[in-house]
Design a protein around this motif. Structure first.
Motif, PDB file in Angstrom:
ATOM      1  N   ARG A  77      78.952  26.045  14.057  1.00 19.03           N
ATOM      2  CA  ARG A  77      77.535  25.759  13.827  1.00 19.03           C
ATOM      3  C   ARG A  77      77.140  24.526  14.633  1.00 19.03           C
ATOM      4  O   ARG A  77      77.963  23.647  14.883  1.00 19.03           O
ATOM      5  N   GLU A 107      72.689  17.335  20.019  1.00 20.15           N
ATOM      6  CA  GLU A 107      73.432  18.189  19.103  1.00 20.15           C
ATOM      7  C   GLU A 107      74.788  18.573  19.697  1.00 20.15           C
ATOM      8  O   GLU A 107      74.986  18.567  20.912  1.00 20.15           O
ATOM      9  N   ASP A 115      69.363  21.516  16.757  1.00 18.73           N
ATOM     10  CA  ASP A 115      70.436  22.241  16.084  1.00 18.73           C
ATOM     11  C   ASP A 115      69.920  23.516  15.436  1.00 18.73           C
ATOM     12  O   ASP A 115      70.575  24.562  15.470  1.00 18.73           O
ATOM     13  N   THR A 116      68.726  23.474  14.865  1.00 21.12           N
ATOM     14  CA  THR A 116      68.138  24.677  14.269  1.00 21.12           C
ATOM     15  C   THR A 116      67.920  25.744  15.329  1.00 21.12           C
ATOM     16  O   THR A 116      68.250  26.927  15.126  1.00 21.12           O
ATOM     17  N   ASN A 137      71.315  27.135  16.499  1.00 18.95           N
ATOM     18  CA  ASN A 137      71.924  27.988  15.475  1.00 18.95           C
ATOM     19  C   ASN A 137      71.229  29.338  15.407  1.00 18.95           C
ATOM     20  O   ASN A 137      71.873  30.372  15.228  1.00 18.95           O
ATOM     21  N   ARG A 138      69.906  29.319  15.538  1.00 22.54           N
ATOM     22  CA  ARG A 138      69.178  30.590  15.550  1.00 22.54           C
ATOM     23  C   ARG A 138      69.578  31.421  16.767  1.00 22.54           C
ATOM     24  O   ARG A 138      69.765  32.629  16.680  1.00 22.54           O
ATOM     25  N   PRO A 142      69.845  16.936  14.879  1.00 23.02           N
ATOM     26  CA  PRO A 142      68.537  17.386  15.361  1.00 23.02           C
ATOM     27  C   PRO A 142      68.330  17.160  16.846  1.00 23.02           C
ATOM     28  O   PRO A 142      67.503  17.826  17.475  1.00 23.02           O
ATOM     29  N   PRO A 201      71.252  23.613   8.285  1.00 18.13           N
ATOM     30  CA  PRO A 201      69.964  22.937   8.238  1.00 18.13           C
ATOM     31  C   PRO A 201      68.871  23.840   7.710  1.00 18.13           C
ATOM     32  O   PRO A 201      68.917  25.056   7.864  1.00 18.13           O
ATOM     33  N   THR A 202      67.902  23.221   7.047  1.00 14.29           N
ATOM     34  CA  THR A 202      66.741  23.968   6.581  1.00 14.29           C
ATOM     35  C   THR A 202      65.986  24.499   7.777  1.00 14.29           C
ATOM     36  O   THR A 202      65.711  23.773   8.723  1.00 14.29           O
ATOM     37  N   ARG A 203      65.634  25.763   7.766  1.00 16.18           N
ATOM     38  CA  ARG A 203      64.988  26.367   8.905  1.00 16.18           C
ATOM     39  C   ARG A 203      63.658  26.976   8.493  1.00 16.18           C
ATOM     40  O   ARG A 203      63.567  27.703   7.512  1.00 16.18           O
ATOM     41  N   ILE A 224      60.174  27.471  16.240  1.00 14.56           N
ATOM     42  CA  ILE A 224      60.987  26.695  15.313  1.00 14.56           C
ATOM     43  C   ILE A 224      60.134  25.562  14.754  1.00 14.56           C
ATOM     44  O   ILE A 224      59.695  24.679  15.488  1.00 14.56           O
ATOM     45  N   ARG A 243      63.781  21.061  15.897  1.00  9.39           N
ATOM     46  CA  ARG A 243      65.023  20.304  16.024  1.00  9.39           C
ATOM     47  C   ARG A 243      66.001  21.188  16.782  1.00  9.39           C
ATOM     48  O   ARG A 243      66.038  22.417  16.612  1.00  9.39           O
TER      49      ARG A 243
END
Length: 365
Positions: free
Chosen positions: A226, A233, A143-144, A147-148, A230, A40-42, A137, A141
């Motif tokens: 991963r 998740e 998932d972002t 993931n981070r 959003p 995803p775009t972060r 963030i 979202r």
């Protein structure tokens, strides 16, 4: 008495030992098969990205610094033990810190990504030995954020355990986890990635026994995984080796939710999830349920009927729940004949389930 009343913003699951009918949740089913996904775009606030001084957040260079600060347990780690790391995201969770850290203390390392606390959550976590990163963030979202958080886990960790601060394991979970992982390693014979399943008590009765219980999925190896979606998740395998699911007998996680936390962001994130993947039946079902909980009856009906039309929407219990939500929506709109029709369909979908019969009886009463 109106059928299907209740706060559907919470997570209804299969109930055990309860006389109250409860529609199943999409989270309770098997996860989708792995496929290729794009990260995803972060967008992170650079000024808010502050790691604990003296600790590098990635790779083998992290471990010596953590050991010097006493943050990584290394005693007993050998050929027959695994390095276990608990990782989490949090925001304003001060009241949960002490019991959560006491429960997670069986891990070798606890890594937390705080996403903007304004209370003393971060200070409390650090005092009790957690490695805490502070990040904002944008846009938010789940998932972002997860993931981070996973990126902060050192590469040489063997087993990652993702929890939230309002959750606690029963004591002895680490031993159960390692035993299952070790047995799996001996039995499989071939190279494979592993993910774990264990019991999750989403809610408890006043006497402490499970009210809503199902298998959870937030244990996995460090690489090849991963987070996706959003909201609501789940962790998805994106590696190349075969994937093995390990069932961890005796490992139990209890949930102690904070009902005061706002959930206004649920709806826009669910709408975003369906926009990103219109074929995702899981997200569309959740969106229909959210519309129902907010009293947006027409949107609920349209969304859930679209869910039922998806080829992948083939889990009978979830389909029955969707039909019951549609029936409830029609009842609220005064279209009683349609409500009876959809309750009839729900009964046909799961003829051995009690839920549809209980709700149609309530409608008749």
């Amino acid at each position: 008495m109106n059928p299907a009343d209740g706060d559907m913003r919470s997570e209804p699951r299969r109930r055990t030992g309860s006389s109250t009918a409860c529609p199943p949740s999409p989270d309770a089913r098997e996860l989708p098969k792995p496929d290729e996904i794009t990260a995803p775009t972060r967008v992170f606030s650079q000024e808010a990205r502050r790691s604990r001084p003296g600790i590098c957040c990635q790779g083998a260079h992290w471990e010596p610094a953590a050991r010097r600060l006493g943050l990584l347990r290394t005693e007993g780690v050998g050929l027959n033990r695994f390095r276990v790391c608990v990782y989490a995201i949090c925001k304003n969770e001060s009241k949960f810190v002490e019991p959560w850290m006491a429960s997670m203390g069986e891990a070798d390392l606890v890594v937390v990504t705080d996403t903007g606390s304004t209370d003393d959550t971060v200070d409390r976590l650090r005092r009790l030995g957690a490695v805490v990163y502070e990040e904002e963030i944008r846009p938010w979202r789940f998932d972002t954020a997860r993931n981070r958080s996973l990126e902060h886990v050192p590469e040489n960790i063997d087993i990652c355990v993702c929890t939230d601060l309002d959750e606690r394991f029963l004591p002895g979970w680490r031993e159960k986890l390692e035993s299952a992982w070790r047995s799996s390693q001996l039995l499989r014979g071939l190279s494979a990635a592993r993910t774990g399943r264990y019991l999750y008590n989403w809610s408890l009765k006043p006497d402490g026994t499970p009210a809503v219980q199902f298998y959870y999925f937030k244990v996995h190896e460090r690489n090849g995984f991963r987070w996706k979606c959003p909201i609501h998740e789940y962790v998805q395998y994106v590696g190349t080796e075969p994937l093995e699911t390990v069932y961890i007998e005796g490992m139990v996680l209890n949930h102690y939710p904070d009902s005061t936390k706002p959930r206004d962001f649920y709806l826009p994130l669910l709408e975003l999830a369906v926009e990103e993947d219109p074929t995702d039946d899981r997200m569309r079902c959740y969106l229909g349920r959210e519309y129902t909980s907010r009293g947006e009856w027409r949107k609920s009906i349209d969304t859930l009927q679209a869910y039922l039309a998806l080829p992948s929407a083939n889990w009978d219990e979830e389909r029955s729940a969707a039909m019951r939500w549609i029936a409830n929506a029609f009842y609220r709109l005064g279209e009683v004949k349609e409500a009876y029709h959809w309750y009839g369909r729900a009964c046909e979908e799961t003829p051995r389930g009690r839920g549809p019969y209980v709700e149609v009886a309530a409608l008749c009463y």
